[in-house]
Design an enzyme around this catalytic site. Structure first.
Site, mmCIF file in Angstrom:
data_model
loop_
_atom_site.group_PDB
_atom_site.id
_atom_site.type_symbol
_atom_site.label_atom_id
_atom_site.label_comp_id
_atom_site.label_asym_id
_atom_site.label_seq_id
_atom_site.Cartn_x
_atom_site.Cartn_y
_atom_site.Cartn_z
ATOM 1 N N LYS A 23 0.864 -1.186 0.000
ATOM 2 C CA LYS A 23 0.000 0.000 0.000
ATOM 3 C C LYS A 23 0.895 1.229 0.000
ATOM 4 O O LYS A 23 1.834 1.300 0.790
ATOM 5 C CB LYS A 23 -0.903 -0.007 1.236
ATOM 6 N N CYS A 40 -0.287 14.914 -6.056
ATOM 7 C CA CYS A 40 -0.914 14.190 -7.174
ATOM 8 C C CYS A 40 -2.079 13.328 -6.698
ATOM 9 O O CYS A 40 -1.981 12.640 -5.683
ATOM 10 C CB CYS A 40 0.132 13.299 -7.848
ATOM 11 N N CYS A 42 -3.812 11.765 -9.481
ATOM 12 C CA CYS A 42 -4.091 10.988 -10.697
ATOM 13 C C CYS A 42 -3.161 9.787 -10.834
ATOM 14 O O CYS A 42 -3.360 8.959 -11.699
ATOM 15 C CB CYS A 42 -3.985 11.872 -11.936
ATOM 16 N N CYS A 51 2.370 16.662 -7.676
ATOM 17 C CA CYS A 51 1.828 16.836 -9.027
ATOM 18 C C CYS A 51 2.912 17.399 -9.939
ATOM 19 O O CYS A 51 3.632 18.321 -9.561
ATOM 20 C CB CYS A 51 0.648 17.799 -8.959
ATOM 21 N N HIS A 55 -1.488 15.047 -15.019
ATOM 22 C CA HIS A 55 -2.950 14.877 -15.048
ATOM 23 C C HIS A 55 -3.552 15.501 -16.308
ATOM 24 O O HIS A 55 -4.593 15.052 -16.779
ATOM 25 C CB HIS A 55 -3.600 15.476 -13.789
#
Ligand code: FES
Length: 73
Positions: A23, A40, A42, A51, A55
């Site tokens: 995980k 992030c 996405c 990020c 995306h």
């Protein structure tokens, strides 16, 4: 394009980030954030957990509308 993306990912969100871990969990100390940080959501960034703008390409290819969460200090 959306169907192609789903077939490729087998329904998974994460196709590249720390796949050896059961995980993926990240802990960020708010004191380490200078002014603001974009994280992030996405799973396409090359700079996890931040990020990097990936995306945008994901949204263009799939019709999705995802973007980062921005944390301000
Ligand atoms: Fe994933 Fe921006 S690159 S939300």
């Amino acid at each position: 394009p959306a169907a192609k993306c789903q077939a490729k990912s087998n329904g998974r969100c994460n196709n590249q980030i720390r796949k050896h871990e059961p995980k993926v969990v990240d802990m960020i100390d708010v004191e380490d954030i200078a002014e603001k940080a974009a994280f992030c959501r996405c799973w396409k960034t090359k700079n996890w957990p931040y990020c990097d703008g990936s995306h945008g390409e994901h949204n263009k290819l799939t019709g999705d509308n995802v973007g980062p969460v921005v944390v301000k200090k």
